[in-house]
Design a protein around this motif. Structure first.
Motif, PDB file in Angstrom:
ATOM      1  N   GLY A  58      50.013  53.686  33.112  1.00 50.10           N
ATOM      2  CA  GLY A  58      51.162  53.686  33.366  1.00 50.10           C
ATOM      3  C   GLY A  58      50.780  52.803  34.710  1.00 50.10           C
ATOM      4  N   GLU A  59      51.517  52.267  35.157  1.00 53.94           N
ATOM      5  CA  GLU A  59      52.137  51.228  37.057  1.00 53.94           C
ATOM      6  C   GLU A  59      51.192  50.428  36.924  1.00 53.94           C
ATOM      7  N   ASP A  60      51.465  49.546  35.966  1.00 58.70           N
ATOM      8  CA  ASP A  60      50.455  48.210  34.804  1.00 58.70           C
ATOM      9  C   ASP A  60      49.221  48.360  35.245  1.00 58.70           C
ATOM     10  N   VAL A  61      48.875  49.740  35.050  1.00 63.25           N
ATOM     11  CA  VAL A  61      47.645  49.999  34.602  1.00 63.25           C
ATOM     12  C   VAL A  61      46.252  50.172  33.263  1.00 63.25           C
ATOM     13  N   VAL A  72      33.664  53.430  30.871  1.00 61.79           N
ATOM     14  CA  VAL A  72      35.397  54.171  31.194  1.00 61.79           C
ATOM     15  C   VAL A  72      35.520  52.961  32.022  1.00 61.79           C
ATOM     16  N   CYS A  73      36.661  52.171  31.796  1.00 57.70           N
ATOM     17  CA  CYS A  73      36.923  50.598  32.642  1.00 57.70           C
ATOM     18  C   CYS A  73      38.524  51.022  32.579  1.00 57.70           C
ATOM     19  N   SER A  74      38.965  49.910  33.884  1.00 51.33           N
ATOM     20  CA  SER A  74      40.143  49.920  34.188  1.00 51.33           C
ATOM     21  C   SER A  74      40.723  48.214  34.369  1.00 51.33           C
ATOM     22  N   LEU A  75      42.279  47.760  33.796  1.00 51.96           N
ATOM     23  CA  LEU A  75      42.758  46.814  34.537  1.00 51.96           C
ATOM     24  C   LEU A  75      43.161  46.923  35.128  1.00 51.96           C
ATOM     25  N   THR A  76      42.903  47.147  36.435  1.00 52.65           N
ATOM     26  CA  THR A  76      44.577  47.710  37.853  1.00 52.65           C
ATOM     27  C   THR A  76      44.630  46.881  38.931  1.00 52.65           C
ATOM     28  N   SER A  77      44.551  47.390  40.207  1.00 51.80           N
ATOM     29  CA  SER A  77      44.407  46.725  41.492  1.00 51.80           C
ATOM     30  C   SER A  77      44.536  47.731  42.053  1.00 51.80           C
ATOM     31  N   ALA A  78      44.041  46.686  43.634  1.00 50.17           N
ATOM     32  CA  ALA A  78      43.008  47.191  44.563  1.00 50.17           C
ATOM     33  C   ALA A  78      44.092  46.486  45.889  1.00 50.17           C
ATOM     34  N   ARG A  79      44.262  48.280  46.819  1.00 49.38           N
ATOM     35  CA  ARG A  79      43.961  47.149  48.405  1.00 49.38           C
ATOM     36  C   ARG A  79      42.855  47.800  49.492  1.00 49.38           C
ATOM     37  N   GLY A  80      42.419  46.924  49.539  1.00 46.99           N
ATOM     38  CA  GLY A  80      40.856  46.603  50.152  1.00 46.99           C
ATOM     39  C   GLY A  80      40.000  47.383  48.986  1.00 46.99           C
ATOM     40  N   GLU A  81      39.807  48.731  49.557  1.00 45.75           N
ATOM     41  CA  GLU A  81      38.841  48.840  48.837  1.00 45.75           C
ATOM     42  C   GLU A  81      39.427  50.282  47.893  1.00 45.75           C
ATOM     43  N   HIS A  82      40.177  50.360  48.149  1.00 43.23           N
ATOM     44  CA  HIS A  82      40.852  51.633  46.810  1.00 43.23           C
ATOM     45  C   HIS A  82      41.762  51.327  46.078  1.00 43.23           C
ATOM     46  N   ILE A 102      47.617  43.706  47.471  1.00 45.56           N
ATOM     47  CA  ILE A 102      47.337  44.005  46.196  1.00 45.56           C
ATOM     48  C   ILE A 102      46.353  43.315  45.795  1.00 45.56           C
ATOM     49  N   VAL A 103      45.745  43.657  45.054  1.00 41.26           N
ATOM     50  CA  VAL A 103      44.570  42.631  44.487  1.00 41.26           C
ATOM     51  C   VAL A 103      44.389  42.886  42.831  1.00 41.26           C
ATOM     52  N   PRO A 104      45.093  42.404  41.944  1.00 38.95           N
ATOM     53  CA  PRO A 104      43.698  42.489  40.439  1.00 38.95           C
ATOM     54  C   PRO A 104      42.771  42.535  40.367  1.00 38.95           C
ATOM     55  N   VAL A 105      41.942  43.578  39.760  1.00 38.92           N
ATOM     56  CA  VAL A 105      40.443  43.695  39.540  1.00 38.92           C
ATOM     57  C   VAL A 105      40.541  44.700  38.518  1.00 38.92           C
ATOM     58  N   ALA A 106      38.672  44.766  37.896  1.00 44.18           N
ATOM     59  CA  ALA A 106      38.708  45.625  36.800  1.00 44.18           C
ATOM     60  C   ALA A 106      37.322  46.090  37.530  1.00 44.18           C
ATOM     61  N   HIS A 107      37.492  47.514  36.968  1.00 43.89           N
ATOM     62  CA  HIS A 107      36.579  48.336  37.748  1.00 43.89           C
ATOM     63  C   HIS A 107      36.261  49.581  37.085  1.00 43.89           C
ATOM     64  N   PRO A 141      39.043  39.595  40.946  1.00 40.30           N
ATOM     65  CA  PRO A 141      39.888  37.260  40.644  1.00 40.30           C
ATOM     66  C   PRO A 141      38.795  36.091  41.119  1.00 40.30           C
ATOM     67  N   ASP A 142      37.195  35.879  42.222  1.00 43.47           N
ATOM     68  CA  ASP A 142      37.016  35.851  42.802  1.00 43.47           C
ATOM     69  C   ASP A 142      34.651  36.115  42.140  1.00 43.47           C
ATOM     70  N   LYS A 143      34.796  37.007  42.158  1.00 39.66           N
ATOM     71  CA  LYS A 143      33.499  38.225  42.738  1.00 39.66           C
ATOM     72  C   LYS A 143      33.701  39.633  41.894  1.00 39.66           C
ATOM     73  N   ALA A 144      31.883  39.664  41.275  1.00 39.34           N
ATOM     74  CA  ALA A 144      31.813  40.462  41.002  1.00 39.34           C
ATOM     75  C   ALA A 144      30.077  40.968  41.331  1.00 39.34           C
ATOM     76  N   SER A 145      30.702  42.535  41.638  1.00 39.75           N
ATOM     77  CA  SER A 145      29.724  43.630  41.914  1.00 39.75           C
ATOM     78  C   SER A 145      29.405  44.495  41.154  1.00 39.75           C
ATOM     79  N   TYR A 146      28.117  44.864  41.800  1.00 37.77           N
ATOM     80  CA  TYR A 146      27.849  46.205  40.830  1.00 37.77           C
ATOM     81  C   TYR A 146      26.801  47.096  42.391  1.00 37.77           C
ATOM     82  N   GLY A 147      27.299  48.582  41.636  1.00 33.83           N
ATOM     83  CA  GLY A 147      26.869  49.999  42.626  1.00 33.83           C
ATOM     84  C   GLY A 147      27.927  50.165  43.923  1.00 33.83           C
ATOM     85  N   GLU A 148      27.379  51.199  44.787  1.00 32.83           N
ATOM     86  CA  GLU A 148      28.909  51.403  45.318  1.00 32.83           C
ATOM     87  C   GLU A 148      27.598  52.320  46.051  1.00 32.83           C
TER      88      GLU A 148
END
Length: 235
Positions: A58-61, A72-82, A102-107, A141-148
């Motif tokens: 749903g909602e383009d996710v 578990v992974c989602s190809l989704t969107s982010a607003r800032g850190e959300h 709104i930025v496309p992300v993979a989480h 689109p321009d960075k990959a990170s691990y951990g939070e």
């Protein structure tokens, strides 16, 4: 009569010979060494893209779990850190965040995972320097990170970690089979090599995560952190 019998027997013998000739016997070669897994970006380039419809959350996710129920992974969107995740509470839709782009992300989240390498720690956790844990990866689109930074377990740990419930929203998601590839807004995720790779092929950035190691790829240079997994590191 005897000649006819010999003719019939000859025909049957010929048919039997043809059937045996068509049979093949396969034997395992003890010296065969399977080829190594493709590098992360090559896997994302070469793996066939699967039909996205079964993975729509749903909602383009697009959301999926791996067959071993460790990721578990989602190809989704982010607003800032959300990040907009269909299986975990988040502030993506809060009105106060509407001003953020709104930025496309993979989480992705893992049930069992490796510790972050000190060089990959990107947040001081509100100045405390504590609580930066593995088990989550993010691709923009321009960075990959691990951990939070977090104070508890992820939804994936809650369901499929050592003390997980084995029930919940993640358990209802479809499985992305090994070798399959999903794409949304220029980002791709592929299940392979015991984990998941997500990347932006055109920009040369990606990550690979599994239960015992991870890799971060920047500008086409693949750096692996092979830290053995000792299970979740949540408090």
């Amino acid at each position: 009569m005897g000649a006819m019998r010999r003719t019939v027997l000859g025909i049957l013998a010929a048919l039997f010979l043809m059937a045996c000739t068509a049979c093949t016997v396969t034997q395992k070669d003890p010296d065969y060494v399977p080829p190594p897994p493709l590098p992360v970006l090559e896997q994302l380039k070469q793996a066939p893209v699967a039909d996205a419809a079964p993975f729509s959350a749903g909602e383009d996710v697009l959301s999926f779990v791996t067959a071993d129920r460790n990721t578990v992974c989602s190809l989704t969107s982010a607003r800032g850190e959300h990040v907009n995740l269909p299986y975990e509470p988040n502030a993506f839709s809060d009105p106060g965040n509407n001003k953020l782009a709104i930025v496309p992300v993979a989480h992705c989240e893992l049930a069992r995972y490796a510790k972050p390498d000190p060089a990959d720690v990107t947040d001081d956790c509100a100045g405390t320097g504590l609580g930066y844990l593995g088990g989550a990866a993010l691709l923009t689109p321009d960075k990959a990170s691990y951990g939070e930074c977090r104070s508890g377990v992820t939804q994936m740990e809650a369901e499929f970690g050592p003390k997980g419930s084995k029930a919940g929203p993640v358990s209802q998601l479809p499985v992305l089979e090994d070798g399959q590839n999903l794409e949304r807004n220029g980002l791709r995720c592929s299940a392979y090599n015991g984990g998941v790779a997500c990347g932006n092929v055109s920009a040369g950035v990606a990550f690979f995560i599994s239960r015992d190691r991870y890799e971060l790829v920047s500008g086409g240079s693949e750096n692996a952190s092979a830290t053995p997994s000792e299970g979740p590191k949540s408090p």
